[in-house]
Write an enzyme that holds these catalytic residues in place. Structure first.
Site, PDB file in Angstrom:
ATOM      1  N   SER A  32       0.849  -1.192   0.000  1.00  0.00           N
ATOM      2  CA  SER A  32       0.000   0.000   0.000  1.00  0.00           C
ATOM      3  C   SER A  32       0.884   1.242   0.000  1.00  0.00           C
ATOM      4  CB  SER A  32      -0.929  -0.037   1.226  1.00  0.00           C
ATOM      5  OG  SER A  32      -1.876   1.008   1.160  1.00  0.00           O
ATOM      6  N   ASN A  33       0.357   2.380   0.418  1.00  0.00           N
ATOM      7  CA  ASN A  33       1.146   3.618   0.452  1.00  0.00           C
ATOM      8  C   ASN A  33       0.748   4.452   1.665  1.00  0.00           C
ATOM      9  OD1 ASN A  33      -1.106   5.473  -0.353  1.00  0.00           O
ATOM     10  ND2 ASN A  33      -1.080   4.154  -2.150  1.00  0.00           N
ATOM     11  N   ARG A  34       1.372   5.621   1.809  1.00  0.00           N
ATOM     12  CA  ARG A  34       1.230   6.406   3.040  1.00  0.00           C
ATOM     13  C   ARG A  34       0.050   7.368   3.058  1.00  0.00           C
ATOM     14  NH1 ARG A  34       5.679   5.968   6.236  1.00  0.00           N
ATOM     15  NH2 ARG A  34       7.627   5.355   5.232  1.00  0.00           N
ATOM     16  N   ALA A  99      -4.727   7.979  -3.467  1.00  0.00           N
ATOM     17  CA  ALA A  99      -3.392   7.560  -3.910  1.00  0.00           C
ATOM     18  C   ALA A  99      -3.535   6.123  -4.414  1.00  0.00           C
ATOM     19  CB  ALA A  99      -2.408   7.648  -2.754  1.00  0.00           C
TER      20      ALA A  99
END
Ligand code: CTP
Length: 228
Positions: A32-34, A99
């Site tokens: 995943s991402n932040r 995102a």
């Protein structure tokens, strides 16, 4: 005093995507991402404040879920795509604040991957670019807003993205140690349109959301003037 209807440009239905997407590796793990989902949350909240009647909020896993809007919870980029495509045609405004992961795991492991070798290679497959797809099928009078996070050649990249994806507005983040953009309350962004690039001072994400909606209204007004 403008009447509140004028301020929202008579927008009836808006779609806002928010948060990260996650791509499962096996039943236990994912990539995943932040993204926290704060920007999307404030955009939905501001849309509500301006009286837009139908707000669809398509979000990956996040703590920031606005009240009193239609919330659609997804995990993967492909799930986000299928909900977006259901709603896109009728939307007056689409804001892609999510995102979206550019890649997913090529082969999902149904069983947990057990550790064995010293190294493990995971193969990734490109996800579709949702913003690009929306840009290609954009309806007349529909306003499409995208986000960009860039670290170098930021204005050139942003202008190219605006054009390639057929966007009306791009919110550009110059990501640096002084302006991390992700998981912070305050941020410095640029608004990129076909006509101009305008830098905003560093401010709270809630304030940025109000400026984004002001800009969207301006774009609608300019389009209205053109067609009269
Ligand atoms: N986005 C999307 N689909 C993807 C990836 C991103 O719709 N598969 C959208 C995001 O919601 C955001 C914008 O595209 O509005 C972000 O783009 P960004 O990650 O900055 O750049 P990319 O267009 O993915 O290009 P690059 O990775 O080359 O910078």
């Amino acid at each position: 005093m403008p009447n509140p209807q004028d301020r929202v440009g008579n927008f009836k239905k808006v779609v806002i995507t928010s948060g990260p997407t996650i791509e499962p590796i096996d039943p236990i793990r994912f990539i995943s991402n932040r993204s926290s989902g704060k920007s999307g949350f404030h955009l939905a909240d501001e849309a509500k404040r301006r009286g837009i009647p139908e707000i669809f909020f398509i979000t990956g896993p996040s703590f920031y879920i606005p009240a009193d809007v239609a919330v659609i919870k997804i995990e993967t980029a492909l799930e986000m795509r299928s909900h977006l495509l259901k709603h896109a045609d009728q939307a007056d405004v689409i804001i892609m604040a999510a995102a979206v992961g550019d890649y997913r795991i090529s082969e999902y492991h149904k069983e947990k991957i057990k550790k064995s070798e010293e190294s493990l290679t995971l193969q990734l497959t490109r996800n579709p670019d949702l913003l690009l797809e929306l840009g290609r099928k954009k309806k007349k009078n529909q306003i499409l807003v995208g986000y960009a996070a860039e670290t170098r050649d930021i204005f050139e990249n942003a202008k190219n993205k605006l054009e390639a994806k057929n966007l009306d507005l791009l919110i550009l983040n110059k990501v640096s140690p002084e302006n991390p953009a992700f998981q912070v309350d305050r941020n410095q962004v640029y608004f990129v349109t076909k006509e101009v690039i305008r830098g905003l001072p560093k401010m709270e994400k809630a304030e940025i959301a109000a400026h984004v909606w002001d800009e969207i209204y301006k774009i609608r007004q300019a389009a209205g003037n053109e067609s009269t």
